[in-house]
Design a protein around this motif. Structure first.
Motif, short mmCIF file in Angstrom:
data_model
loop_
_atom_site.label_atom_id
_atom_site.label_comp_id
_atom_site.label_asym_id
_atom_site.label_seq_id
_atom_site.Cartn_x
_atom_site.Cartn_y
_atom_site.Cartn_z
N LEU A 1 8.41 62.50 -6.23
CA LEU A 1 7.52 62.86 -7.34
C LEU A 1 7.63 64.35 -7.66
O LEU A 1 7.61 64.74 -8.83
N ALA A 2 7.77 65.18 -6.64
CA ALA A 2 7.85 66.63 -6.84
C ALA A 2 9.26 67.10 -7.18
O ALA A 2 9.49 68.30 -7.35
N LYS A 3 10.20 66.15 -7.28
CA LYS A 3 11.60 66.46 -7.59
C LYS A 3 12.23 67.34 -6.50
O LYS A 3 12.89 68.34 -6.77
N GLY A 4 11.99 66.93 -5.25
CA GLY A 4 12.57 67.62 -4.12
C GLY A 4 13.86 66.96 -3.67
O GLY A 4 14.43 66.12 -4.37
N ASN A 5 14.32 67.31 -2.46
CA ASN A 5 15.55 66.78 -1.90
C ASN A 5 15.25 65.45 -1.21
O ASN A 5 14.89 65.41 -0.03
N VAL A 6 15.40 64.35 -1.95
CA VAL A 6 15.01 63.03 -1.45
C VAL A 6 15.87 62.56 -0.28
O VAL A 6 15.34 62.06 0.72
N SER B 1 5.23 57.80 2.52
CA SER B 1 4.56 58.76 1.64
C SER B 1 5.33 60.07 1.53
O SER B 1 5.31 60.73 0.50
N SER B 2 6.04 60.46 2.60
CA SER B 2 6.86 61.68 2.53
C SER B 2 7.92 61.54 1.45
O SER B 2 8.09 62.42 0.60
N VAL B 3 8.63 60.43 1.47
CA VAL B 3 9.71 60.21 0.52
C VAL B 3 9.17 60.07 -0.90
O VAL B 3 9.71 60.63 -1.85
N VAL B 4 8.07 59.32 -1.05
CA VAL B 4 7.47 59.12 -2.38
C VAL B 4 7.04 60.45 -2.97
O VAL B 4 7.31 60.76 -4.15
N MET B 5 6.35 61.28 -2.18
CA MET B 5 5.84 62.55 -2.69
C MET B 5 6.96 63.55 -2.97
O MET B 5 6.91 64.29 -3.95
N VAL B 6 7.98 63.58 -2.13
CA VAL B 6 9.13 64.45 -2.38
C VAL B 6 9.83 64.04 -3.66
O VAL B 6 10.23 64.88 -4.47
N LEU C 1 -4.03 66.22 -0.92
CA LEU C 1 -3.50 67.56 -1.16
C LEU C 1 -2.02 67.54 -1.54
O LEU C 1 -1.59 68.25 -2.47
N ILE C 2 -1.24 66.72 -0.85
CA ILE C 2 0.19 66.64 -1.17
C ILE C 2 0.40 66.06 -2.56
O ILE C 2 1.30 66.48 -3.30
N SER C 3 -0.46 65.11 -2.96
CA SER C 3 -0.37 64.56 -4.33
C SER C 3 -0.59 65.67 -5.34
O SER C 3 0.12 65.76 -6.35
N TRP C 4 -1.56 66.52 -5.07
CA TRP C 4 -1.87 67.63 -5.98
C TRP C 4 -0.71 68.63 -6.02
O TRP C 4 -0.28 69.05 -7.10
N PHE C 5 -0.18 69.00 -4.85
CA PHE C 5 0.96 69.92 -4.80
C PHE C 5 2.19 69.30 -5.47
O PHE C 5 2.97 70.00 -6.13
N ALA C 6 2.37 67.99 -5.29
CA ALA C 6 3.52 67.31 -5.89
C ALA C 6 3.45 67.35 -7.41
O ALA C 6 4.46 67.56 -8.09
N GLU C 7 2.26 67.16 -7.95
CA GLU C 7 2.08 67.23 -9.40
C GLU C 7 2.39 68.63 -9.92
O GLU C 7 3.00 68.80 -10.98
#
Length: 318
Positions: A116-121, A109-114, A302-308
């Motif tokens: 989704l949020a366009k972070g450093n995968v 879930s860490s990798v998936v959410m990062v 919460l992370i899903s919401w922040f990721a969006e």
């Protein structure tokens, strides 16, 4: 939102354990769970990508921030809450909270959410992967440091069990990666069902023991509410603190996302496994799992919401 079905399944298992606690006598659940745990980490070893792992190694500031949060900040926050529990380190509720605080970050879930949020995968993959390995030693170390004083935990014995149940299957998976790695990645989604199925069985087994012993019947609603409130506070405090520190370190937005998302996560898979290895068939196993299940559900939402929110951001200067 695709994780919601699993969360519903967890609470269905708790309900099943409440109404049918004798179900553990119908099947050799302990054997099934032990096999499931071994297969989880065998397949994890098969799917671990060396190239992606290497790509995330060099960004040392993110690594320090995430692992200091996971293995130092969280346990210290739990220790700071000790005065809130009249029984101190003998309180099952505080032990459950402290156990949550010592756990490693979760991988998938860490990798998936990062992502989704366009972070450093790549950094997320590296940190989430290494966190699980560090946790095999860090979690029992913290527990033995505190609970060892009560004679309830033997650090070396626990590490030995964790090595057998986690490290050995993981190494076998890594060794078989050339032969079966592509197959494991192709069927990653299906293999993920094994993770969830094993966790659901652990939840059912643990709560059956707790309900059968009457542990929850003796727990007050105030204690349970206090546990829920502390879990929520922990997440929000660490999430925004990591964001603040990342800004002070002048990290890129992508790196800030990775630090916040990986540094706040706690692994239900490792928590479930370690419950069985460290505490065995203890009557308090269900209670010990409660904070991590609450935290797991909350962190996904919460992370899903922040990721969006991060995903919708406009391209901005780094």
């Amino acid at each position: 939102m695709k994780f919601n079905g699993f969360i519903v399944g967890i609470f269905c298992m708790i309900a099943g354990a409440y109404f049918f606690p004798e179900g553990t006598d119908l099947l050799p659940l302990k054997t099934i769970i032990d096999i499931g745990i071994g297969l989880i980490f065998l397949f994890y070893g098969l799917k671990l990508s060396p190239s992606e792992f290497k790509a995330g190694i060099l960004n040392y500031r993110i690594h320090l921030l995430i692992h200091l949060s996971t293995f130092l900040l969280f346990p210290l926050l739990c220790l700071a809450c000790l005065p809130l529990f009249p029984e101190g380190i003998h309180s099952n509720f505080w032990i459950a909270l402290f156990f949550l605080g010592t756990l490693p970050s979760t991988v998938s879930s860490s990798v998936v959410m990062v992502s989704l949020a366009k972070g450093n995968v790549p950094a997320a993959i590296f940190n989430a992967s290494i966190s699980g390995l560090i946790g095999i030693f860090a979690t029992p170390f913290w527990l033995s440091l505190i609970l060892g004083k009560t004679g309830e935990l033997d650090f070396l014995n626990v590490v030995q069990k964790l090595v057998i149940q986690i490290i050995v299957p993981l190494v076998i998976g890594l060794l078989l990666q050339r032969l079966l790695g592509n197959w494991a990645k192709r069927y990653s989604k299906q293999l993920g069902l094994l993770d969830k199925g094993t966790i659901l069985l652990i939840v059912y087994s643990s709560f059956s023991e707790s309900f059968g012993s009457g542990l929850f019947a003796s727990a007050s609603k105030f204690q349970l509410l206090k546990l829920v409130i502390l879990v929520v506070i922990f997440f929000l405090f660490v999430y925004f603190l990591l964001g603040y520190v990342a800004q002070k370190l002048n990290l890129k937005t992508e790196d800030k996302i990775t630090a916040q998302f990986c540094g706040t996560k706690k692994s239900l898979v490792h928590g479930s496994v370690m419950i069985k290895v460290i505490f065995g068939q203890s009557a308090s196993a269900g209670l010990l799992l409660l904070p991590i299940m609450l935290y797991h559900s909350m962190q996904l939402i919460l992370i899903s919401w922040f990721a969006e929110k991060y995903c919708r951001r406009e391209a901005s200067p780094k």
